[in-house]
Write a protein that holds these residues in place. Structure first.
Motif: not given
Length: 92
Positions: A30-34
């Motif tokens: 999620t952090q990578r995508l965000m």
């Protein structure tokens, strides 16, 4: 998605048990995508501010929403698959 708060509820309703915490792999993904979406949105915002054309910004926003939905679907699929393996291991 509804996740049971305890083993008894999970067994009675035949649903997944809430993990009572964050799933590290989900948090990392999620952090990578965000971070990626934020970079794209910042670039699209800067371009829109420079040109006055907000089409790229709207496309970037739409793409970010779709990517979040896809990632959420992937997470849900993984949770279901894990539950199915767990159920199979318990003879259910």
């Amino acid at each position: 998605m509804f996740l049971a708060a305890d083993e008894r509820t999970a067994a009675a309703l035949d649903i997944a048990l809430h993990p009572n915490g964050d799933v590290p792999a989900f948090i990392q993904a999620t952090q990578r995508l965000m971070d990626e979406c934020q970079l794209n949105m910042n670039g699209a915002h800067n371009e829109a501010a420079r040109t006055g054309n907000f089409n790229g910004y709207n496309e970037a926003r739409h793409d970010a929403r779709e990517q979040v939905k896809l990632l959420a679907g992937l997470f849900a699929k993984q949770i279901v698959e894990a539950w199915q393996k767990r159920s199979a291991g318990h003879g259910a």
